[in-house]
Design an enzyme around this catalytic site. Sequence first.
Site, PDB file in Angstrom:
ATOM      1  N   LEU A   1      12.026 -19.292   7.983  1.00 28.52           N
ATOM      2  CA  LEU A   1      13.081 -19.662   7.113  1.00 28.52           C
ATOM      3  C   LEU A   1      12.449 -20.594   6.272  1.00 28.52           C
ATOM      4  O   LEU A   1      11.580 -21.466   6.465  1.00 28.52           O
ATOM      5  CB  LEU A   1      14.229 -20.144   7.947  1.00 28.52           C
ATOM      6  CG  LEU A   1      15.051 -19.190   8.732  1.00 28.52           C
ATOM      7  CD1 LEU A   1      16.086 -20.098   9.600  1.00 28.52           C
ATOM      8  CD2 LEU A   1      15.598 -18.119   7.787  1.00 28.52           C
TER       9      LEU A   1
ATOM     10  N   ASN B   1      -3.654  -3.264  -2.397  1.00 35.90           N
ATOM     11  CA  ASN B   1      -2.721  -2.867  -1.214  1.00 35.90           C
ATOM     12  C   ASN B   1      -2.647  -3.850  -0.356  1.00 35.90           C
ATOM     13  O   ASN B   1      -1.605  -4.331   0.578  1.00 35.90           O
ATOM     14  CB  ASN B   1      -3.157  -1.393  -0.268  1.00 35.90           C
ATOM     15  CG  ASN B   1      -2.441  -1.517   0.849  1.00 35.90           C
ATOM     16  OD1 ASN B   1      -1.289  -1.179   1.176  1.00 35.90           O
ATOM     17  ND2 ASN B   1      -3.344  -1.605   2.042  1.00 35.90           N
ATOM     18  N   ALA B   2      -3.930  -4.785  -0.207  1.00 30.59           N
ATOM     19  CA  ALA B   2      -3.792  -5.826   0.983  1.00 30.59           C
ATOM     20  C   ALA B   2      -2.702  -6.537   0.869  1.00 30.59           C
ATOM     21  O   ALA B   2      -2.283  -7.192  -0.412  1.00 30.59           O
ATOM     22  CB  ALA B   2      -5.277  -6.568   0.733  1.00 30.59           C
ATOM     23  N   GLY B   3      -1.833  -7.179   2.025  1.00 35.10           N
ATOM     24  CA  GLY B   3      -0.996  -8.094   1.893  1.00 35.10           C
ATOM     25  C   GLY B   3      -0.695  -8.661   3.274  1.00 35.10           C
ATOM     26  O   GLY B   3      -1.098  -7.871   4.447  1.00 35.10           O
TER      27      GLY B   3
ATOM     28  N   ASN C   1      14.616 -10.690   1.765  1.00 36.19           N
ATOM     29  CA  ASN C   1      14.578 -10.593   3.089  1.00 36.19           C
ATOM     30  C   ASN C   1      14.886 -11.995   3.766  1.00 36.19           C
ATOM     31  O   ASN C   1      14.005 -12.824   3.657  1.00 36.19           O
ATOM     32  CB  ASN C   1      13.628  -9.895   3.569  1.00 36.19           C
ATOM     33  CG  ASN C   1      13.798  -9.097   4.749  1.00 36.19           C
ATOM     34  OD1 ASN C   1      15.061  -9.032   5.128  1.00 36.19           O
ATOM     35  ND2 ASN C   1      12.828  -8.726   5.586  1.00 36.19           N
TER      36      ASN C   1
ATOM     37  N   TYR D   1       6.828 -13.989   1.033  1.00 31.27           N
ATOM     38  CA  TYR D   1       6.654 -12.594   0.828  1.00 31.27           C
ATOM     39  C   TYR D   1       7.374 -11.842  -0.345  1.00 31.27           C
ATOM     40  O   TYR D   1       6.966 -11.248  -0.910  1.00 31.27           O
ATOM     41  CB  TYR D   1       6.663 -11.855   2.274  1.00 31.27           C
ATOM     42  CG  TYR D   1       6.364 -10.467   2.165  1.00 31.27           C
ATOM     43  CD1 TYR D   1       5.148 -10.065   2.425  1.00 31.27           C
ATOM     44  CD2 TYR D   1       7.372  -9.514   2.033  1.00 31.27           C
ATOM     45  CE1 TYR D   1       4.768  -8.861   2.392  1.00 31.27           C
ATOM     46  CE2 TYR D   1       6.979  -8.202   2.118  1.00 31.27           C
ATOM     47  CZ  TYR D   1       5.649  -7.687   2.344  1.00 31.27           C
ATOM     48  OH  TYR D   1       5.415  -6.505   2.239  1.00 31.27           O
TER      49      TYR D   1
ATOM     50  N   ILE E   1      -0.984   1.475   6.233  1.00 36.19           N
ATOM     51  CA  ILE E   1      -0.720   2.049   4.767  1.00 36.19           C
ATOM     52  C   ILE E   1      -2.116   2.292   3.967  1.00 36.19           C
ATOM     53  O   ILE E   1      -2.238   3.099   3.493  1.00 36.19           O
ATOM     54  CB  ILE E   1       0.237   1.242   4.045  1.00 36.19           C
ATOM     55  CG1 ILE E   1       1.701   1.437   4.781  1.00 36.19           C
ATOM     56  CG2 ILE E   1       0.253   1.771   2.685  1.00 36.19           C
ATOM     57  CD1 ILE E   1       2.707   0.700   4.332  1.00 36.19           C
TER      58      ILE E   1
ATOM     59  N   ASP F   1     -11.686  -4.495   3.071  1.00 35.68           N
ATOM     60  CA  ASP F   1     -10.964  -5.217   3.846  1.00 35.68           C
ATOM     61  C   ASP F   1     -11.721  -6.395   4.298  1.00 35.68           C
ATOM     62  O   ASP F   1     -12.994  -6.600   4.144  1.00 35.68           O
ATOM     63  CB  ASP F   1     -10.420  -4.573   5.135  1.00 35.68           C
ATOM     64  CG  ASP F   1      -8.944  -4.900   5.561  1.00 35.68           C
ATOM     65  OD1 ASP F   1      -8.756  -6.083   5.537  1.00 35.68           O
ATOM     66  OD2 ASP F   1      -8.123  -3.702   5.772  1.00 35.68           O
TER      67      ASP F   1
END
Length: 455
Positions: A304, A296-298, A355, A361, A222, A241
């Site tokens: 769990l 944008n960096a992730g 999620n 996250y 992306i 980056d």
Amino acid sequence: MSDWYRDFANSGFGTTLTKQLGLPRPAVLRRYEPGSPLLPGPAVIGTAGKGRLREALTTILRDAGVTVQSPATADGGTDGEKLAAVILDATGLAGPADLAAAHDFLAPAIKRLRGSGRVLVVGEPPAEATSVPQAAARQALDGLVRSIGKELLDGSTANLVHVPEGAEGSLASPVRFFLSGRSAYVDGQPVTLSAADVPSTQDDDRPLAGKVAVVTGAARGIGAAIAEVMARDGAHVVAVDIPAAGDSLAKVANDIGGTALQLDITAAHAARRLIEHLRERHSAGGNRCVDIVVHNAGITRDKLLVNMDATRWNSVMAVNLQAQLDITQALLDSDALRPGARVVCVSSQSGIAGNRGQTNYAASKAGVIGMVRAWAPEFAERGATINAVAPGFIVTEMTARMPLGTREIGSRINSLQQGGLPVDVAETIAWLSQPGSAGVNGQVVRVCGQSMLGA
């Protein structure tokens, strides 16, 4: 990347088979190409309530070369030509009774909508209503638009723009975005405008000409798509980056005529080094040196919650949230942002819906949304904006490595029945970065094809 099922379902044999079996047939979406018209056909504009924006909407469309038909022909009373867009001016709603006019206009008009058509509803914010019935009617538009988006076929979308009194001058940019191919994977989304100093003209082919844009996480996926679209729209891109991605980063920067900066954004002095780099290369003698910053960096470190160690938790928070906070605060403190600056932060559908296995996250991406909303008033005072995009299932090299069943389910559970592409996220970010988007501030735009998960 190719979508094998979509391609098969749209082949001669595949079309017949999916129809016989009652299987979904995802459409090939209309995406933006430089030089393409805003719409590939006529539009019709109707009203519900005492609509006050019909004339403004008509002017926006005609200035873009779109033929605007009379609402009296929405039932196909002329030559039956398919509509490329159906627009409802629902400003001025007084109560639920006014919504009947929305049905009366939309039902016959949508029957004439062509593939990859657009439905756009323009209303007013429920929070600014002067009575309970009026607030109810305004909020009803949200459910109306989301449901229309789920009923439309052949790659068509429906979206909602809230226009408060005094924000009429901010309308043109979101109208052009939601009607164009730039919004191919944006569906069922509400955006609230604010009053702003919007330029009277804009080069629609190169709206970012002369701008300096920083894109973090730009070496692949992306981030690379964002850098490419920003450059296509005229910006000089500083692609950022980590050093380990140096070769890929250099290739992205070289391909778009930008510059590469190897930087770990979580490092203690990352913000200072970024600002120093920008001032050395892009300052005209003062402090101000950057127009657009795309966070944008992730990273993901899934587990769990009960099995997650501190390293996984802290690393995700550091990259996805804390670095955005630190760099943005440093830009504000140093006065490095130029007038009319744009900051766009990448959140996620996971930050809205949650999620399983991604508590770190999802928490970090929800935090991005909170950051954007809290900072929006300060940015407005500076004549700048800060917004977020929340991607859903986007087809990348990473998703290609998922198990087939997981990948197929993830890509189909949305109104458009397919995964999005990195360019879909990039187009939305580029729109939020335009000078004409000055009235879009503190907003979160989901790029998810109206996923069935989350709000």
